[in-house]
Design an enzyme around this catalytic site. Structure first.
Site, PDB file in Angstrom:
ATOM      1  N   CYS A 111       0.818  -1.222   0.000  1.00  0.00           N
ATOM      2  CA  CYS A 111       0.000   0.000   0.000  1.00  0.00           C
ATOM      3  C   CYS A 111       0.843   1.259   0.000  1.00  0.00           C
ATOM      4  O   CYS A 111       0.334   2.342   0.280  1.00  0.00           O
ATOM      5  CB  CYS A 111      -0.933   0.017   1.206  1.00  0.00           C
ATOM      6  SG  CYS A 111      -2.226  -1.204   1.139  1.00  0.00           S
TER       7      CYS A 111
ATOM      8  N   ASN B  81       7.753 -12.457  -2.736  1.00  0.00           N
ATOM      9  CA  ASN B  81       8.214 -11.976  -1.424  1.00  0.00           C
ATOM     10  C   ASN B  81       9.753 -11.995  -1.341  1.00  0.00           C
ATOM     11  O   ASN B  81      10.318 -11.967  -0.253  1.00  0.00           O
ATOM     12  CB  ASN B  81       7.597 -12.827  -0.311  1.00  0.00           C
ATOM     13  CG  ASN B  81       7.717 -12.181   1.060  1.00  0.00           C
ATOM     14  OD1 ASN B  81       7.737 -10.951   1.175  1.00  0.00           O
ATOM     15  ND2 ASN B  81       7.815 -13.003   2.099  1.00  0.00           N
ATOM     16  N   ALA B  82      10.427 -12.069  -2.491  1.00  0.00           N
ATOM     17  CA  ALA B  82      11.895 -12.005  -2.493  1.00  0.00           C
ATOM     18  C   ALA B  82      12.327 -10.675  -1.877  1.00  0.00           C
ATOM     19  O   ALA B  82      11.654  -9.662  -2.051  1.00  0.00           O
ATOM     20  CB  ALA B  82      12.415 -12.119  -3.919  1.00  0.00           C
ATOM     21  N   ARG B  83      13.443 -10.693  -1.167  1.00  0.00           N
ATOM     22  CA  ARG B  83      13.813  -9.516  -0.376  1.00  0.00           C
ATOM     23  C   ARG B  83      15.299  -9.173  -0.490  1.00  0.00           C
ATOM     24  O   ARG B  83      16.085  -9.959  -0.991  1.00  0.00           O
ATOM     25  CB  ARG B  83      13.439  -9.746   1.088  1.00  0.00           C
ATOM     26  CG  ARG B  83      11.930  -9.690   1.253  1.00  0.00           C
ATOM     27  CD  ARG B  83      11.450  -9.852   2.666  1.00  0.00           C
ATOM     28  NE  ARG B  83      10.008  -9.750   2.672  1.00  0.00           N
ATOM     29  CZ  ARG B  83       9.317  -8.679   3.074  1.00  0.00           C
ATOM     30  NH1 ARG B  83       9.923  -7.637   3.549  1.00  0.00           N
ATOM     31  NH2 ARG B  83       7.998  -8.658   3.017  1.00  0.00           N
TER      32      ARG B  83
END
Ligand code: SPV
Ligand code: MN
Length: 623
Positions: A272, A385-387
């Site tokens: 968001c 969701n790779a970071r």
């Protein structure tokens, strides 16, 4: 055997000395208890010296938990294909029989849970080294500080935490025989190809009474980095007993006229715009995920609990995220996780500009663009969701006060969600309590294509903290209300909505850049330099002020038509939202403060009156 004897049996002279220098009986008892259970081959005590930190970095490479990339200091880590996000179902609170813990929280009987996790932990570190690390949550030696110990056999977890948290060995030495530290107990369990194998035995069990979290058979950061979301549950519980707040918020310094800086903290559900708000161009960041807020001399003072970023990498590009882009290419130390890596040590992810490589390796193994999963669906190059993990200190836009032990004073707090049809782009509450109830406690967010299931479904997420609540929701909301009431000068409370669409639900009414103007307006409001219009559910900007701000900051001619479209009060949609929120809280038990219902009902009556007087859509020019 005494605790030191148990530890000494597995620990060489050099490491024992580091523990002796702290001289804390509670700490020694805690470590010894888990040495007995885990049966590691050896113990490494990290004293935060460069040599010790380097040991952790090297070990991550040696153990195969991280692999070096082309850029020096950059590494990649993979989690199991089944271990790519927080495991909500198997994250539970240990609660003694007969004890109330609040509706809707995932609990397990303490005795039963401990028996289960003890069995899992038994001998789990045979053949491995137990790493003992010391940190502080918040700056050391401050009213905010919570010291914490991490026990882990994962050099990836240990390495990540050296970047994400303030080193705490000196603070433990200073505190001596101190007992109120947080305790994180982690084992990645048996590995296969360097990833946790026994996912069926993954457990995250939280004991708020003992300030202890057990995390087993997992590597994904959200499940394992003790000081992140595990400490957040302990923090919410402790804060609730001591009249302060643990929040899932960023802190950003917004630069106003004449080099004035006003600090804002903000909570948004994921996807968001939380990080992009914290990283606004020209402003300065203090943190992007977790804050502690305390009443110090009547003011709301806040610190970033962390000093690093564990950020989502999907869609990061040089235009929207220039600071992060720079770190990902030139940062001194970065851990990438669950991205695509090519043979030449370069990194790719979903939404990275440029061509995709022909082949590479990701969390699913060897990858090529035509790779399909068992159901025949295309396997994207990286997990959504790779970071990336990096230190905040690498950021050019880091605020100079990020480490101030006194915290920074919050001028405002803001709450946002993905809302296509109800809230105007920016709305100021009538006061703290009104803001907490109608904005923070009422956050809803619409599901996106990025999550499984139907899109456009609204999910309620109070203060964006739903996943981390360790106390009843009603108590949590009430603590937030009471906190502000006791301040001499409470921050202003705002709602923002970056996702408003036209009435037909077709087009977004704002661009990504417009949030800059909303923040600049809030900055003026906090400092009493802009007027506002009463818009039934709160206060909105005047056209003349926005016109100036759009020109000044975005070089844009903001038209009155745009203003009318964006700031028209949608009466029925607001009434429907209130009905939904009241329904949700009706079901949340006796802890929900009566004033939540009263405030929402009053707002509804006001909206109904306006509906009769002026119809279902009220232009800001008719208010
Ligand atoms: C979040 O999901 O809110 C995160 C990532 O910040 S995790 O560490 O998984 O919680
Ligand atoms: Mn988060």
């Amino acid at each position: 055997m005494g605790s030191m004897d148990i530890i000494e049996a597995k620990c060489d002279e050099k490491n024992i000395k580091k523990l002796e220098a702290i001289n804390n009986k509670h700490l020694n008892d805690f470590i010894a208890k888990f040495v007995n259970l885990f049966e590691p081959d050896s113990i490494f005590i990290c004293n935060d010296s460069e040599e010790d930190i380097q040991h952790v970095r090297n070990k991550a490479i040696k153990d195969g938990e991280e692999t070096k990339l082309a850029v020096s200091g950059h590494t990649v880590h993979f989690d199991s294909i089944y271990d790519q996000a927080r495991d909500k179902a198997r994250t539970k609170f240990l609660v003694p029989k007969g004890k109330e813990f609040g509706k809707g929280l995932n609990i397990i009987d303490k005795e039963e849970g401990l028996t289960e996790v003890n069995e899992i932990m038994s001998g789990i570190m045979k053949g491995r080294q137990l790493i003992v690390m010391f940190f502080t949550l918040g700056p050391a030696d401050s009213p905010f500080t919570i010291p914490a110990v991490q026990l882990t056999d994962s050099s990836y977890v240990a390495h990540s935490e050296t970047m994400l948290y303030r080193r705490g060995y000196q603070e433990f030495k200073r505190l001596g025989n101190y007992d109120k530290f947080f305790r994180f107990v982690h084992s990645e369990g048996e590995l296969e190809n360097a990833v946790s194998k026994n996912i069926d035995k993954r457990r995250i069990y939280i004991d708020t009474k003992e300030d202890t979290v057990y995390s087993m058979n997992t590597q994904y950061g959200g499940n394992t980095l003790g000081l992140k979301k595990l400490a957040m549950r302990l923090g919410i519980s402790r804060a609730s007993q001591e009249d302060w707040l643990t929040e899932h918020m960023f802190i950003v310094g917004i630069h106003g006229p004449e080099s004035r800086v006003t600090y804002f903290a903000g909570a948004f559900p994921s996807m968001c715009g939380k990080t992009s708000t914290a990283m606004l161009k020209g402003e300065t960041i203090i943190g992007d995920d977790i804050v502690y807020i305390r009443n110090i001399d009547g003011r709301a003072k806040a610190v970033n609990v962390e000093v690093g970023l564990f950020g989502i990498i999907q869609d990061i590009n040089p235009d929207d995220d220039p600071m992060i882009w720079k770190i990902l290419h030139e940062g001194k130390e970065v851990i990438f996780s669950n991205v695509l890596v090519t043979d030449d040590g370069k990194v790719n992810w979903i939404g990275k500009p440029g061509d995709l490589p022909e082949k590479g390796k990701n969390h699913t193994g060897q990858w090529s663009p035509d790779k399909k999963d068992a159901d025949g669906n295309e396997v994207p190059p990286s997990h959504k969701n790779a970071r990336f993990t990096s230190s905040l200190k690498e950021l050019e836009n880091l605020d100079p006060n990020y480490d101030d032990p006194a915290g920074v004073e919050l001028g405002g707090v803001l709450y946002g969600g993905r809302d296509s049809n109800t809230c105007v782009p920016v709305l100021e509450s009538y006061g703290w309590e009104h803001g907490i109830i109608t904005m923070g406690a009422s956050i809803e967010s619409e599901t996106t294509a990025a999550t499984l299931g139907k899109t456009g479904v609204r999910t309620h997420n109070p203060m964006s903290n739903l996943d981390f609540l360790s106390i009843p929701m009603g108590t949590y909301v009430d603590i937030n209300i009471q906190f502000g009431k006791k301040l001499e000068k409470a921050p202003k409370v705002f709602a923002v909505n970056y996702f408003l669409k036209d009435r037909e639900g077709r087009e977004f009414l704002n661009t990504k850049l417009d949030k800059m103007v909303w923040l600049k307006w809030m900055e003026l409001r906090v400092n009493g330099e802009a007027d506002a219009i009463d818009a039934v559910t709160g206060l909105i900007p005047e056209y003349k002020d926005l016109k100036i701000l759009f020109k000044e900051h975005l070089d844009k001619d903001y038209s009155e038509e745009e203003y009318i479209q964006q700031f028209t009060v949608r009466i029925n949609e607001n009434i429907e939202k209130i009905d939904r929120i009241i329904e949700i809280y009706k079901d949340k038990g006796p802890e929900v403060p009566e004033n939540l219902f009263d405030t929402l009902k009053k707002q509804k009556e006001k909206l109904e009156k306006m509906l009769n007087e002026k119809g279902s859509y009220i232009s800001p020019l008719d208010l």
